[in-house]
Design a protein around this motif. Structure first.
Motif, PDB file in Angstrom:
ATOM      1  N   VAL A   3       0.837  -1.201   0.000  1.00  0.00           N
ATOM      2  CA  VAL A   3       0.000   0.000   0.000  1.00  0.00           C
ATOM      3  C   VAL A   3       0.867   1.244   0.000  1.00  0.00           C
ATOM      4  N   ARG A   4       1.884   1.231   0.836  1.00  0.00           N
ATOM      5  CA  ARG A   4       2.676   2.461   0.953  1.00  0.00           C
ATOM      6  C   ARG A   4       3.423   2.775  -0.341  1.00  0.00           C
ATOM      7  N   PRO A  93      -2.721   7.470  15.133  1.00  0.00           N
ATOM      8  CA  PRO A  93      -3.876   7.220  14.253  1.00  0.00           C
ATOM      9  C   PRO A  93      -5.212   7.324  14.981  1.00  0.00           C
ATOM     10  N   GLU A  94      -5.208   7.130  16.292  1.00  0.00           N
ATOM     11  CA  GLU A  94      -6.477   7.194  17.030  1.00  0.00           C
ATOM     12  C   GLU A  94      -6.893   8.626  17.313  1.00  0.00           C
ATOM     13  N   GLU A 116     -12.211   3.390   5.680  1.00  0.00           N
ATOM     14  CA  GLU A 116     -11.170   2.704   6.451  1.00  0.00           C
ATOM     15  C   GLU A 116      -9.976   2.383   5.566  1.00  0.00           C
ATOM     16  N   ALA A 117     -10.242   2.098   4.292  1.00  0.00           N
ATOM     17  CA  ALA A 117      -9.153   1.811   3.353  1.00  0.00           C
ATOM     18  C   ALA A 117      -8.261   3.039   3.167  1.00  0.00           C
ATOM     19  N   ARG A 119      -7.925   5.602   5.293  1.00  0.00           N
ATOM     20  CA  ARG A 119      -7.212   5.846   6.552  1.00  0.00           C
ATOM     21  C   ARG A 119      -6.012   4.904   6.677  1.00  0.00           C
ATOM     22  N   PHE A 120      -6.233   3.637   6.311  1.00  0.00           N
ATOM     23  CA  PHE A 120      -5.136   2.677   6.376  1.00  0.00           C
ATOM     24  C   PHE A 120      -4.007   3.073   5.441  1.00  0.00           C
ATOM     25  N   THR A 123      -2.090   6.020   6.929  1.00  0.00           N
ATOM     26  CA  THR A 123      -1.345   5.614   8.127  1.00  0.00           C
ATOM     27  C   THR A 123      -0.131   4.792   7.722  1.00  0.00           C
ATOM     28  N   SER A 124      -0.368   3.889   6.801  1.00  0.00           N
ATOM     29  CA  SER A 124       0.679   2.972   6.371  1.00  0.00           C
ATOM     30  C   SER A 124       1.744   3.664   5.517  1.00  0.00           C
ATOM     31  N   TYR A 127       2.581   7.754   8.199  1.00  0.00           N
ATOM     32  CA  TYR A 127       2.872   7.766   9.637  1.00  0.00           C
ATOM     33  C   TYR A 127       3.853   6.678  10.063  1.00  0.00           C
ATOM     34  N   VAL A 128       3.520   5.443   9.729  1.00  0.00           N
ATOM     35  CA  VAL A 128       4.335   4.334  10.231  1.00  0.00           C
ATOM     36  C   VAL A 128       5.790   4.401   9.747  1.00  0.00           C
TER      37      VAL A 128
END
Lengths: 257, 257
Positions: A3-4, A93-94, A116-117, A119-120, A123-124, A127-128
Motif C-alpha cells: 500500500v505504501r 492514528p487514534e 477505512e481503506a 485511513r489505512f 497511516t501505512s 505515519y508508520v
C-alpha cells in the motif's frame, strides 16, 4: 507493491526525508510538518491553492531552520515530505487530528468521511514509516552507546483565530522537562520572547513524537515552536537558527545525565 | 532494525503467515484471529494461562478450517501469527477494540493505559504489515487480470455472556451482500443453522478487513463465523470445511460479475 509504495507516484518517491544521516552530534532533529506537498493520489482535498500553501498545510520556515541546525549541531534530520493535512505525523492514528476534518478556520472536505481503506493507506504510507525511521536511528545509536537527544522543530502562525500571539519562541515539553528547563533558564534576558509550553503544550496533544521516541526511553527531549513571521526569509531563518543553536548547545552542555 | 523487527524475537519471526501463495483460485482467505500466541516482548498481559488459551485470545478452529479451504479451493491464505489480545487485526488503530482493555468477561490488565510508544509498536509490528500483505496480494492479482474474492474465516464461542447461541454458521457482510446472499440462499434446507449477520454484524465493527480490501474495490467478499464447538477436532473441522467449500463453490459459480 505494498500500500505504501502504491500511495506515491514514482516521482514522489516516499514519505521520509533523512539528511545528514552520518552526523556525529547527539541531537536528532525531527520535522513532522516540513512540507505542504500533497501526494498526487490525494488531489487538492477540496482546498484552494491559498489554503494549500498556508500554515494549515505545513509549518513555514521549520524545515529551513531545522536544516541550518542540522549543520551547526552536526545533527541528523528526519522530516516528513508531505503535508500534515494528509496525515499529521505528530498525532497517533487514534487522534481525530491525525487526518483532520478542520484546521483552525478551514474545513478540509477531502478528509470528511474517510473510508477505512483510505485511513489505512495514509497511516501505512505516511505515519508508520516516518516513526519507524526515527525509531531505527535511535536504536542504532543506542546500540552504539551514543547519547540521543530528540528535538522537534515547528512553527506557528502569529495570528490564530483572529488573536495576535506575543510569544516568539515556544519551548515545549511533556513530563520530562530537563532540556526545556535548561533552555528556558538560558533564554532569560534574551531579546526574544521565549516561553514555556506556549502557544501549545502537552494538553494539546502536540508531544506525540516526544512521547513515542524520547519519554519511553528517558531520552533528553524538547519541542521548539517558532513564530513563523520570524523565519519568513533566509536571513531571519539564519538568525533564529543561530539563536537556537547557541541555546541548545549551552543547555545540553549544562545537563549532566 | 525497525520497530516491527525489534518487536519479535528471532525465533518468533514476523507477524504475517502466508500459505499456498501460488494458488490459482479466485478466493483469498484471511484469518485475523488464527493464533493465541503472545510475543515474548509482551509477556502474559496479566492474564492466566486459561484465559490466554481461550477464545478471548483467538478463534479456535478457524485456522484449521481455513487451511482445509485453502487446499480445497486452491486459495492463498493470509493469517496473523499472534493473538488478537495484542492487536486485533480486524480493527483499525482508532478503534478501542484494536488493543482491547476488556474481552467479554475478562479485563486485560496488560492493555490498560498503553503508552503511545507501545500502541505504535503494536500497530507497526502487527496491523500494518498484515493488511499491507493482503493488499499486496490483491494488487498483484488485479494487475494480472485475475478475479479476487475476499473471504475471512472466524469462529465464535457457543456461550457468550452466559447465553447459548443457536446459530452455527454466520454469513456476515457489510454493504456488499452479493456473495453472502448467494451462500445464504444455497444454505436453505441445510441441517446446519446458517444465519445472516449473526452472531455479529457490521454494526459490531467486525467487517474492517472486508471494508479495507473488498468494499473499496468492489471485490466479492464475505465473512464466515463458525461456532467453535463445531470445529473442536479434526474430523469436525473437515466436515465444516467440506460444507463451506461446497457452499462457496456453488455461490461463486452462480454469481455473474
Amino acid at each position: 507493491m505494498t500500500v505504501r509504495s502504491r500511495f506515491f507516484t514514482e516521482a514522489e518517491g516516499q514519505a521520509v526525508g533523512v539528511e545528514n544521516a552520518a552526523a556525529k552530534g547527539d541531537v536528532l532533529l525531527v520535522c513532522e510538518h516540513a512540507s505542504a506537498t500533497i501526494p498526487e493520489k490525494i488531489g487538492t482535498l477540496g482546498l484552494s491553492q491559498e489554503v494549500l500553501s498556508s500554515h494549515a498545510a505545513w509549518d513555514p520556515g521549520a524545515l529551513a531552520v531545522a536544516r541550518l541546525l542540522s549543520q551547526s549541531l552536526d545533527a541528523t534530520l528526519v522530516h516528513q515530505r508531505f503535508s500534515r493535512l494528509v496525515y499529521d505525523c505528530n498525532r497517533p492514528p487514534e487522534s481525530p487530528s491525525a487526518m483532520p476534518v478542520k484546521s483552525e478556520i478551514y474545513d478540509i472536505p477531502g478528509n470528511f468521511d474517510l473510508s477505512e481503506a483510505e485511513r489505512f493507506a495514509r497511516t501505512s504510507a505516511l505515519y508508520v514509516p516516518f516513526h519507524d525511521r526515527v525509531s531505527e536511528i535511535i536504536a542504532e545509536r543506542q546500540a552504539a552507546g551514543r547519547r540521543v537527544v530528540v528535538v522537534t522543530i515547528h512553527s506557528f502562525t502569529p495570528v490564530y483565530h483572529g488573536k495576535f500571539r506575543e510569544v516568539q519562541i515556544g519551548i515545549l515539553h511533556d513530563t520530562d522537562s530537563r532540556l526545556a528547563d535548561a533552555m528556558l533558564s538560558d533564554a532569560e534576558g534574551s531579546a526574544l520572547t521565549v516561553r514555556r509550553n506556549d502557544p501549545y503544550g502537552p494538553e494539546d496533544g502536540v508531544t506525540h513524537t516526544l512521547r513515542l521516541h524520547a519519554l519511553s526511553d528517558g531520552l533528553l527531549n524538547v519541542m521548539i515552536e517558532i513564530r513563523n513571521d520570524l523565519v519568513a526569509n533566509e536571513q531571519d531563518q539564519s538568525a533564529i537558527a543561530g539563536f537556537l543553536n547557541e541555546l541548545m548547545g549551552k543547555a545540553l552542555s549544562s545537563i549532566d545525565e
